[in-house]
Write an enzyme that holds these catalytic residues in place. Structure first.
Site, PDB file in Angstrom:
ATOM      1  N   GLU A 160       1.826  -1.753   9.962  1.00 38.23           N
ATOM      2  CA  GLU A 160       1.810  -2.932   9.084  1.00 38.23           C
ATOM      3  C   GLU A 160       3.227  -3.395   8.734  1.00 38.23           C
ATOM      4  OE1 GLU A 160      -0.822  -2.270   5.744  1.00 38.23           O
ATOM      5  OE2 GLU A 160      -2.557  -2.796   6.957  1.00 38.23           O
ATOM      6  N   GLU A 318      -7.938  -1.385  11.166  1.00 39.97           N
ATOM      7  CA  GLU A 318      -8.317  -0.752   9.897  1.00 39.97           C
ATOM      8  C   GLU A 318      -9.228  -1.699   9.138  1.00 39.97           C
ATOM      9  OE1 GLU A 318      -5.108   0.129   7.235  1.00 39.97           O
ATOM     10  OE2 GLU A 318      -3.834   0.920   8.816  1.00 39.97           O
TER      11      GLU A 318
HETATM   12  C1  GLA Z   1      -2.992  -0.266   4.805  1.00 41.25           C
HETATM   13  C2  GLA Z   1      -2.275   0.893   5.456  1.00 41.25           C
HETATM   14  C3  GLA Z   1      -3.050   2.173   5.387  1.00 41.25           C
HETATM   15  C4  GLA Z   1      -3.712   2.337   4.045  1.00 41.25           C
HETATM   16  C5  GLA Z   1      -4.595   1.143   3.776  1.00 41.25           C
HETATM   17  C6  GLA Z   1      -5.364   1.271   2.479  1.00 41.25           C
HETATM   18  O1  GLA Z   1      -3.800  -0.941   5.660  1.00 41.25           O
HETATM   19  O2  GLA Z   1      -1.942   0.620   6.784  1.00 41.25           O
HETATM   20  O3  GLA Z   1      -2.138   3.234   5.622  1.00 41.25           O
HETATM   21  O4  GLA Z   1      -2.742   2.442   3.057  1.00 41.25           O
HETATM   22  O5  GLA Z   1      -3.776   0.022   3.697  1.00 41.25           O
HETATM   23  O6  GLA Z   1      -6.201   0.183   2.259  1.00 41.25           O
END
Ligand code: GLA
EC number: 3.2.1.23
Length: 671
Positions: A160, A318
């Site tokens: 991210e 995710e």
């Molecule tokens: C982000 C991060 C993850 C986690 C999620 C929680 O997407 O990439 O490591 O912290 O948020 O929602």
């Protein structure tokens, strides 16, 4: 649109069977006994793809130059033994403590000069040469060690990028910003002209004098602000590319990606400009629990992700099985909501469904964030739903590789988003996404499929094109949009579009500059509304936020303002163009008003819903190159709902009987 096949990295899809299913796997939190149980549970759930090692640098390299790959070797081998493929992370998303202690200059600095310290994650600036050197070091070690590992299917570069911190104001960032500006403009004169520095005595004598737009007594130069946004988006990708260069050298055939955060909440990164550097688009998406229309926001984000992917299948890298832990009140998902969410993403082009994270942590910041294996283990609703989802995804194997069909394009541009929301505009109520999402919502509720398309990408094949608040636009993009109308599309442009060029310079001679000719209107004066005010339009529509004084120059008025001083002035216009038409909307109608505009646009363009269904059923269609099609019907109602479709429901294995059960999903392989 299909991206050119690349020579070099293979497609990640070659390595995975069916729809990929899994999540972030952080085994370093657990003893071996739990990791062994993980393998059993993964098989029970049908997991076939995991992201591994995203935050594990401090354990892989516990002291500078000392490595411990033992635990990861074991994890990779064990995952391989059960047929799971791995998106192996570069582990660079959280620098270890020894690195920060030795090189505190890697830490990010905010606009007010605050240094953001360690103890969390993402505490580095992508400009730091030292950080890049160390990040490349661990990346190289990982690539060398696992280059031939049969489980390795994808590189998950960092994590991210731009999350938590997306603007960098330290000395090294300032130097990188100056370098970027020098490459962009060549001469300081060109920069002065682009930024309009003749105003307020802001002229620069050399690039050395330039700083990032930090804190200042009043509003900062808009050109400087816009370029700083471009720079920050670019420097993150520049850092990504440097890590990818290492990976390419050692594993030329292994594809690389990084997980985006494309949604209505992420503005800082121009993901359309990033897409060409990613071998496959991967996105993370989280619902806002307090939003009663969160499934519509999901659809918006998934459509945007598919747009960034140029229509190719993408990875949902995710999402959450249930509650997150970072909203003020973290409500769990409703029963069945996870399945609806997951299959809504698949219906909108995802060929992988993954979660943060595999097993819920017992310690650390995210221990109350849901996971695939909850604290309560097998005896939980979430686990049962995870197992059911795994089984459902197996049945969807035939869908893989198909593409979503849409005849409507919404033009989407991060640069216009940035530029339109820099300070000192006619109204703070003009927000880039508001009208755009109002139209997307209306089309979602009508089960009309929409693609998000960058303004410079081809608009061929779309019968309806919506251009909302495209404040800044290049000449080329404006010509591209005009060409769509000439070729037969119905094009709607909304107010505060076409106003400036890419330098944020007003297009003189009357608004909406770039679209004046296409639309056949000239706007003499903006008349934004005061907070809470409303207007009544000639057909009874109520509107707010914006009005303006328009003159018709070839267009006809379809609706007018009715109140002083704009009584009788057009608020909605249409001009025939080639075999299409160009419409202009000069105010923000309430939801009934939006519906009436959408009725007219769909009527003219002949665009129909994906299928006929009861209200509350979300519909999309994916089609394979051989013509076979799959209708995704997601019932958001708490009662059974009907859908007109003929075929076999892949999920039940039965002929589709016309009804999707309450809260359920059907994926109909159409006859
Ligand atoms: C982000 C991060 C993850 C986690 C999620 C929680 O997407 O990439 O490591 O912290 O948020 O929602």
């Amino acid at each position: 649109m299909t991206k050119q096949a690349r020579s070099g990295p293979a497609s990640v899809w070659n390595n995975i069977e069916g729809i990929a299913f899994g999540g972030d796997y952080n085994p370093e939190q657990w003893p071996v006994s739990v990791r062994l149980e993980d393998l059993e549970l993964m098989q029970e759930a049908g997991v076939n793809f995991l992201s591994v090692g995203i935050f594990s640098w401090a354990l892989l390299e516990p002291a500078e130059g000392q490595y411990d790959f033992g635990w990861l070797d074991e994890v990779m081998d064990n995952l391989h033994s059960i047929g799971v493929k791995v998106a192996l992370a570069t582990a660079t998303a959280a620098p270890p403590a020894w690195l920060v202690r030795r090189h505190p200059e890697i830490l990010p600095v905010t606009a007010d000069g605050t240094v953001l310290g360690p103890g969390s994650r993402r505490h580095y600036t992508p400009s730091s040469a030292v950080y890049r050197r160390y990040a490349k070091g661990i990346t190289r070690m990982l690539a060398e060690r696992y280059k031939d590992h049969p489980a390795l299917a994808l590189w998950h570069v960092d994590n991210e990028l731009g999350c938590h911190v997306s603007e960098f104001y330290g000395d090294e960032d300032a130097a990188a910003f100056r370098g970027w500006l020098e490459r962009r403009y060549g001469t300081i004169e060109a920069l002065n002209s682009a930024w309009g520095t003749a105003f307020w005595s802001q002229n620069y004598g050399s690039f050395e004098e330039i700083l990032p737009p930090g804190l200042a007594p009043s509003t900062l130069n808009p050109g400087q602000q816009l370029d700083f946004q471009r720079f920050n988006s670019w420097i993150l990708m520049d850092y990504y590319r440097e890590l990818v260069a290492v990976l390419r050298e050692i594993t030329p055939t292994v594809p690389c990606t990084t997980n985006l955060m494309a949604s209505s909440a992420t503005k800082a990164m121009d993901y359309f400009s990033w897409a060409k550097d990613l071998d496959v688009i991967a996105n993370d998406h989280y619902l806002v629990a307090a939003d009663p229309e969160r499934h519509i926001e999901l659809a918006f984000s998934a459509d945007l992700t598919r747009g960034i992917a140029g229509g190719d299948p993408w990875i949902l890298m995710e999402h959450s099985t249930s509650a997150v832990n970072w909203q003020p009140r973290n409500q769990p998902k409703m029963p069945g909501e996870m399945l609806r969410n997951s299959l809504a993403h698949v219906g909108r082009g995802a060929d992988a469904v993954m979660f943060f994270q595999w097993r819920q942590s017992f310690a650390g910041s995210e221990k109350f964030h849901s996971a695939m294996v909850p604290h309560g283990g097998r005896e939980t609703r979430v686990w049962r739903e995870v197992v059911d989802l795994g089984a459902a995804l197996k049945l969807l194997e035939p869908v893989r590789g198909s593409r979503v069909e849409s005849r409507v394009a919404i033009v989407f541009d991060y640069e216009a988003w940035w530029a339109s929301e820099i300070d000192s505009k006619p109204s703070i109520d003009v927000r880039y996404l508001d009208l755009l999402r109002a139209f997307h919502r209306s089309l979602f509720l009508r089960a009309v499929s929409v693609d998000m398309v960058h303004p410079s990408a081809t608009l061929e094949g779309y019968d309806l094109v919506l251009v909302c608040t495209l404040y800044s636009v290049t000449d080329e993009a404006a010509a591209n949009i005009a060409a769509a109308a000439a070729a037969g599309a119905t094009v709607l442009v909304t107010y505060f579009s076409g106003i400036v060029d890419e330098k944020d310079h007003v297009r003189l001679g009357g608004y909406p500059g770039a679209f004046r000719e296409l639309l056949g209107v000239r706007v003499e004066e903006f008349r934004p509304l005061l907070a809470g005010s409303q207007l009544k339009l000639s057909d009874g529509t109520i509107s707010s936020i914006w009005s303006e004084h328009i003159h018709l120059e070839g267009a006809e008025a379809l609706q007018t303002f009715t109140e002083y001083p704009l009584d009788g002035v057009p608020s909605l216009t249409r001009r025939p163009v080639g075999s299409g038409a160009a419409w202009y909307l000069a105010t923000f109608p309430d939801s009934n008003g939006i519906e009436s505009v959408v009725d007219r646009l769909l009527g003219e363009s002949g665009v129909a819903p994906v299928a006929a269904a009861d209200p509350g059923v979300e519909l999309t269609r994916r089609r394979l190159a051989d013509g076979r099609s799959f209708l995704f019907a997601i019932n958001h109602n708490r009662s059974g709902s009907s859908v007109q479709a003929v075929g076999t429901d892949l999920l039940s294995g039965e002929r589709f009987d016309g009804t999707v059960p309450a809260g359920g999903v059907a994926v109909i392989a159409e006859d």
